[in-house]
Design a protein around this motif. Sequence first.
Motif, PDB file in Angstrom:
ATOM      1  N   MET A 145       0.842  -1.206   0.000  1.00 46.39           N
ATOM      2  CA  MET A 145       0.000   0.000   0.000  1.00 46.39           C
ATOM      3  C   MET A 145       0.871   1.248   0.000  1.00 46.39           C
ATOM      4  O   MET A 145       0.604   2.219  -0.716  1.00 46.39           O
ATOM      5  CB  MET A 145      -0.930  -0.017   1.213  1.00 46.39           C
ATOM      6  CG  MET A 145      -2.067  -1.028   1.115  1.00 46.39           C
ATOM      7  SD  MET A 145      -3.085  -1.103   2.604  1.00 46.39           S
ATOM      8  CE  MET A 145      -3.769   0.546   2.636  1.00 46.39           C
ATOM      9  N   GLY A 146       1.949   1.222   0.801  1.00 50.22           N
ATOM     10  CA  GLY A 146       2.880   2.347   0.812  1.00 50.22           C
ATOM     11  C   GLY A 146       3.582   2.529  -0.525  1.00 50.22           C
ATOM     12  O   GLY A 146       3.762   3.655  -0.994  1.00 50.22           O
ATOM     13  N   CYS A 147       3.952   1.411  -1.151  1.00 49.24           N
ATOM     14  CA  CYS A 147       4.608   1.474  -2.465  1.00 49.24           C
ATOM     15  C   CYS A 147       3.670   2.046  -3.523  1.00 49.24           C
ATOM     16  O   CYS A 147       4.092   2.854  -4.370  1.00 49.24           O
ATOM     17  CB  CYS A 147       5.079   0.081  -2.881  1.00 49.24           C
ATOM     18  SG  CYS A 147       6.501  -0.540  -1.958  1.00 49.24           S
ATOM     19  N   MET A 148       2.398   1.633  -3.484  1.00 51.21           N
ATOM     20  CA  MET A 148       1.429   2.153  -4.461  1.00 51.21           C
ATOM     21  C   MET A 148       1.224   3.651  -4.287  1.00 51.21           C
ATOM     22  O   MET A 148       1.202   4.409  -5.275  1.00 51.21           O
ATOM     23  CB  MET A 148       0.102   1.396  -4.341  1.00 51.21           C
ATOM     24  CG  MET A 148       0.136  -0.004  -4.915  1.00 51.21           C
ATOM     25  SD  MET A 148      -1.492  -0.800  -5.014  1.00 51.21           S
ATOM     26  CE  MET A 148      -1.732  -1.245  -3.304  1.00 51.21           C
ATOM     27  N   GLY A 149       1.084   4.093  -3.045  1.00 52.55           N
ATOM     28  CA  GLY A 149       0.923   5.522  -2.788  1.00 52.55           C
ATOM     29  C   GLY A 149       2.143   6.313  -3.226  1.00 52.55           C
ATOM     30  O   GLY A 149       2.024   7.391  -3.829  1.00 52.55           O
ATOM     31  N   SER A 150       3.328   5.771  -2.956  1.00 52.52           N
ATOM     32  CA  SER A 150       4.577   6.446  -3.349  1.00 52.52           C
ATOM     33  C   SER A 150       4.724   6.503  -4.868  1.00 52.52           C
ATOM     34  O   SER A 150       5.169   7.519  -5.422  1.00 52.52           O
ATOM     35  CB  SER A 150       5.774   5.716  -2.742  1.00 52.52           C
ATOM     36  OG  SER A 150       5.694   5.703  -1.332  1.00 52.52           O
ATOM     37  N   ALA A 151       4.354   5.395  -5.550  1.00 54.76           N
ATOM     38  CA  ALA A 151       4.471   5.350  -7.017  1.00 54.76           C
ATOM     39  C   ALA A 151       3.579   6.406  -7.666  1.00 54.76           C
ATOM     40  O   ALA A 151       4.001   7.118  -8.589  1.00 54.76           O
ATOM     41  CB  ALA A 151       4.115   3.958  -7.521  1.00 54.76           C
ATOM     42  N   ILE A 152       2.347   6.505  -7.193  1.00 51.04           N
ATOM     43  CA  ILE A 152       1.408   7.497  -7.741  1.00 51.04           C
ATOM     44  C   ILE A 152       1.930   8.909  -7.498  1.00 51.04           C
ATOM     45  O   ILE A 152       1.894   9.772  -8.383  1.00 51.04           O
ATOM     46  CB  ILE A 152       0.016   7.312  -7.119  1.00 51.04           C
ATOM     47  CG1 ILE A 152      -0.574   5.960  -7.560  1.00 51.04           C
ATOM     48  CG2 ILE A 152      -0.917   8.453  -7.529  1.00 51.04           C
ATOM     49  CD1 ILE A 152      -1.857   5.590  -6.842  1.00 51.04           C
ATOM     50  N   THR A 153       2.428   9.152  -6.285  1.00 48.22           N
ATOM     51  CA  THR A 153       2.961  10.476  -5.937  1.00 48.22           C
ATOM     52  C   THR A 153       4.154  10.835  -6.816  1.00 48.22           C
ATOM     53  O   THR A 153       4.279  11.974  -7.288  1.00 48.22           O
ATOM     54  CB  THR A 153       3.377  10.512  -4.453  1.00 48.22           C
ATOM     55  OG1 THR A 153       2.256  10.169  -3.637  1.00 48.22           O
ATOM     56  CG2 THR A 153       3.880  11.895  -4.063  1.00 48.22           C
ATOM     57  N   MET A 154       5.041   9.863  -7.037  1.00 49.69           N
ATOM     58  CA  MET A 154       6.233  10.126  -7.852  1.00 49.69           C
ATOM     59  C   MET A 154       5.884  10.434  -9.301  1.00 49.69           C
ATOM     60  O   MET A 154       6.548  11.243  -9.952  1.00 49.69           O
ATOM     61  CB  MET A 154       7.192   8.930  -7.783  1.00 49.69           C
ATOM     62  CG  MET A 154       7.907   8.795  -6.460  1.00 49.69           C
ATOM     63  SD  MET A 154       9.078   7.417  -6.425  1.00 49.69           S
ATOM     64  CE  MET A 154       9.722   7.586  -4.752  1.00 49.69           C
ATOM     65  N   VAL A 155       4.839   9.780  -9.831  1.00 50.63           N
ATOM     66  CA  VAL A 155       4.417  10.068 -11.208  1.00 50.63           C
ATOM     67  C   VAL A 155       3.835  11.475 -11.305  1.00 50.63           C
ATOM     68  O   VAL A 155       4.122  12.225 -12.244  1.00 50.63           O
ATOM     69  CB  VAL A 155       3.389   9.020 -11.687  1.00 50.63           C
ATOM     70  CG1 VAL A 155       2.725   9.472 -12.981  1.00 50.63           C
ATOM     71  CG2 VAL A 155       4.068   7.677 -11.906  1.00 50.63           C
TER      72      VAL A 155
END
Length: 297
Positions: free
Chosen positions: A156-166
Amino acid sequence: MKHIINLYENINDTARNNSDCPHVVLPEEIFFIISIVGVLENLLVLLAVIKNKNLQSPMYFFICSLAISDMLGSLYKILENILIMFRNMGYLKPRGNFETTADDIIDSLFILSLLGSIFSLSMIAADRYLTIFHALQYHSIVTMRRVIVVLMVTWMGCMGSAITMVIFSHHIPTVITFTSLFPLMLVFILCLYVHMFLLARSHARKILTVPRANMKGAITLTILLGVFIFCWAPFVLHVLLMTFCPNNPYCACYMSLFQVNGMLIMCNAVIDPFIYAFRSPELRDAFKKMIFCSRYQ
């Protein structure tokens, strides 16, 4: 990653002219074939663990997490090729709303693949550390319930971070954060290895009593980590050079290998399942039963 590709295409022409290095172009068919193989291989790993109760342990759950990361990296390239194919056939408006949204989603998969790999390898390292130096307390510390919770929170943390980075991909702090995770993981695992080495020296007799399977798992982790660094480090370096010295001819020379670096990432997803099979007799037997349609016990 499309954002990186677009940046690459906008590199100052002067830097390219000053560089004697030609731009290396690889056929998209090679990327597509390797990506398909990567998805199928890692899907086989997931199915083997799901169907075989003997493999449903914390260690193999963490391996499944790494397999999912590899599969996402391969899936990213497949979806990107499909998107490009539709655009070339005229079904998509170039740089239209749909293509932009789809491109952001695909980029999120790519970043999610890297983040998932980093945290999966870190979790495998921590698990191997506990099995070697806290063998008696291991099963009370690493329960299946805790493993599932850790994996869910991590992803869940990785998904949130990936979206934020994009969303903030064109900001330098985002690039620094993205690239810093790579060395941070290496430092974390290196600290575990140094601590393991120091404990091994002071508890040599105790280490001799450690089950051979636990030591074998540590060696497997070392191989996986080495392959990961070899396949991903060139791309991470590319991102740093793209951000901080895009007009330098030496940087431009290295960046001409962009597609080669991308190919290495795709190869990582293909190599990892072979490492699992080579290092784990249980997983190797499970693969054989699935491939030859044998019945599970």
